[in-house]
Design an enzyme around this catalytic site. Structure first.
Site, PDB file in Angstrom:
ATOM      1  N   GLU A 270      45.322  83.107  85.623  1.00 32.38           N
ATOM      2  CA  GLU A 270      45.219  82.296  84.396  1.00 32.38           C
ATOM      3  C   GLU A 270      44.301  82.900  83.328  1.00 32.38           C
ATOM      4  OE1 GLU A 270      44.168  78.334  85.674  1.00 32.38           O
ATOM      5  OE2 GLU A 270      45.936  78.129  86.919  1.00 32.38           O
TER       6      GLU A 270
ATOM      7  N   GLU B 298      53.239  78.765  93.189  1.00 30.62           N
ATOM      8  CA  GLU B 298      52.587  77.452  93.380  1.00 30.62           C
ATOM      9  C   GLU B 298      53.543  76.297  93.071  1.00 30.62           C
ATOM     10  OE1 GLU B 298      48.864  77.171  91.347  1.00 30.62           O
ATOM     11  OE2 GLU B 298      48.337  79.261  91.688  1.00 30.62           O
TER      12      GLU B 298
HETATM   13  C1  XIL Z   1      43.954  73.567  92.654  1.00 31.99           C
HETATM   14  C2  XIL Z   1      43.790  72.929  94.030  1.00 31.99           C
HETATM   15  O1  XIL Z   1      45.066  72.609  94.565  1.00 31.99           O
HETATM   16  C3  XIL Z   1      42.929  71.693  93.921  1.00 31.99           C
HETATM   17  O2  XIL Z   1      42.719  71.112  95.212  1.00 31.99           O
HETATM   18  C4  XIL Z   1      41.607  72.056  93.288  1.00 31.99           C
HETATM   19  O3  XIL Z   1      40.852  70.879  93.105  1.00 31.99           O
HETATM   20  C5  XIL Z   1      41.830  72.740  91.935  1.00 31.99           C
HETATM   21  O4  XIL Z   1      42.687  73.893  92.088  1.00 31.99           O
HETATM   22  N1  XIL Z   1      46.531  76.643  89.581  1.00 31.99           N
HETATM   23  C6  XIL Z   1      45.948  77.395  90.538  1.00 31.99           C
HETATM   24  C7  XIL Z   1      45.416  76.761  91.765  1.00 31.99           C
HETATM   25  O5  XIL Z   1      45.958  78.644  90.472  1.00 31.99           O
HETATM   26  O6  XIL Z   1      44.312  77.470  92.339  1.00 31.99           O
HETATM   27  C8  XIL Z   1      45.016  75.328  91.509  1.00 31.99           C
HETATM   28  O7  XIL Z   1      44.695  74.751  92.762  1.00 31.99           O
HETATM   29  C9  XIL Z   1      46.179  74.586  90.852  1.00 31.99           C
HETATM   30  C10 XIL Z   1      46.510  75.207  89.530  1.00 31.99           C
END
Ligand code: XIL
Length: 392
Positions: free
Chosen positions: A185, A301
């Protein structure tokens, strides 16, 4: 062969809309029947019939693909039904928290001098003992930084901290990990920089070269790992997503032009079940541009939020399954896409319960399995997408 000759929705549309390419009467009849279903189809009526008994892991592997899920150590280590479902359905395991600098209860980086690999090692061992590939998320991110970070890291020592972290963490799993989200990101258009970089401590302390530095360090620490740039909001036919796609493409082109060892783009694919903005052709064209850079593509994801969908679970499941199938049908048409990872496996454990709860407070339903580890329409939609995908 004929029994397994399933047309996916796009093939049917191409065949139905274009001139017949000399297909046989049988395929034509099948085409017409499927096209009739699609033409009269909306996401409330589409059926998600699957053939055979294969798991998602098996259906993906049959096409040279990998299916996996991101799971948290506390859940995987305490819920035997979840552990069994992960072992059955997944070909890859990604720690949702445990390889970030500091997330969950056992931070990888408890203080500036130490590393706590216990939770991540338990998950690596789980993966190894169940023949799952293991994937690292994420080495460099603006989020999940430990509380001590802002007091200890500064412009003078940031490169030392970054180098030590990557050498230690990537080195710890060298040879045992499929891929790393090296940088996560890094693009944020709302920060209004001409290079579209997100204003993070890493950018502030190291300048725009921090991304290239991270990839070069990771490549030295584990020459075998696939090194991935990971980001989100790359999915829909909106001006915001189009601008993000262009910015990410520019970043990848710049990195490649410098010979940076970036091997793949990770597309998070956090989808919206209520969205009407998915344009398969535009998304497919973007994937072709990324592949044209010589990069692989991982869907890293995937989940489908349902906070704006009706309360009725059946209606929600239909819309969510349609989103999965439409998106993956387009994505898997691009052979550079080699992996699909859902951000969780069961609705019992999803970040969306906290991040995107429903206004009516009913449990969210974004993932392939329900809270009892039973297959949902979303599972069938993903299975169909794998079954219809071209062989890698
Ligand atoms: C999220 C987790 O799932 C949560 O439990 C945590 O509180 C915050 O991060 N993009 C990403 C992930 O790259 O690492 C994030 O994961 C969700 C969005």
């Amino acid at each position: 062969m004929a029994d397994n000759f399933l047309l996916n929705r796009r093939d049917v549309l191409k065949l139905g809309l274009g001139t017949l390419t000399g297909m046989g009467a049988v395929a034509f009849a099948k085409n017409v029947s499927l096209q009739q279903q699609i033409q009269s189809d909306d996401h409330l009526t589409r059926n998600f019939n699957t053939s055979g008994k294969g798991t998602l892991k098996e259906r993906a592997a049959a096409k040279g693909l990998i299916y996996g899920a991101a799971i948290r150590y506390p859940d995987l280590s305490s819920d035997s039904l979840l552990a069994a479902a992960v072992a059955k359905e997944c070909g890859m395991l990604v720690p949702e928290w445990e390889l970030k600098w500091s997330a969950g209860k056992q931070a990888l980086r408890p203080n500036k001098d130490n590393f706590d690999f216990r939770a991540a090692d338990w998950m690596a061992n789980f993966a190894n003992s169940h023949n799952l590939l293991f994937r690292g998320h994420t080495l460099v991110w603006h989020d999940s930084l430990p509380p001590w970070f802002k007091y200890e890291v500064n412009r003078q020592n940031a490169e030392l901290f970054l180098t030590k972290h990557i050498n230690k963490v990537v080195g710890h799993y060298a040879g045992r990990i499929h891929s790393w989200d090296v940088v996560n990101e890094a693009i944020a258009l709302w920060d209004k920089r001409s290079d579209n970089f997100r204003k993070t401590p890493w950018l502030e302390y190291l300048g725009t070269d921090y991304i290239e530095l991270a990839f070069r360090l990771a490549a030295i620490a584990d020459p075998k790992a696939l090194l991935v740039y990971n980001d989100y909001d790359l999915d829909y036919d909106t001006s915001k997503h189009e601008a993000k796609r262009n910015a990410v493409l520019n970043l990848l082109q710049r990195l490649k032009s410098k010979g940076t060892p970036v091997h793949a783009l990770g597309i998070q694919a956090h989808l919206s079940g209520d969205s009407k903005s998915f344009n398969a052709q535009k998304f497919r064209a973007f994937l072709g541009q990324v592949a044209g850079l010589g990069l692989k593509i991982m869907i890293t994801e995937m989940d489908v939020k349902d906070d704006k969908l009706p309360k009725d679970p059946q209606k929600r499941d239909q819309a969510i399954a349609s989103a999965y199938e439409d998106y993956l049908s387009a994505a898997l048409d691009e052979k550079a896409v080699n992996t699909v990872i859902t951000w969780g496996l069961s609705d019992k454990y999803t970040w969306l319960s906290e991040f995107k709860p429903r206004p009516d407070r009913s449990p969210v339903r974004p993932l392939p399995l329900d809270d009892k580890m039973q297959q949902k329409l979303a599972w069938r939609a993903i299975a169909r997408a794998f079954d219809h995908a071209p062989q890698r």
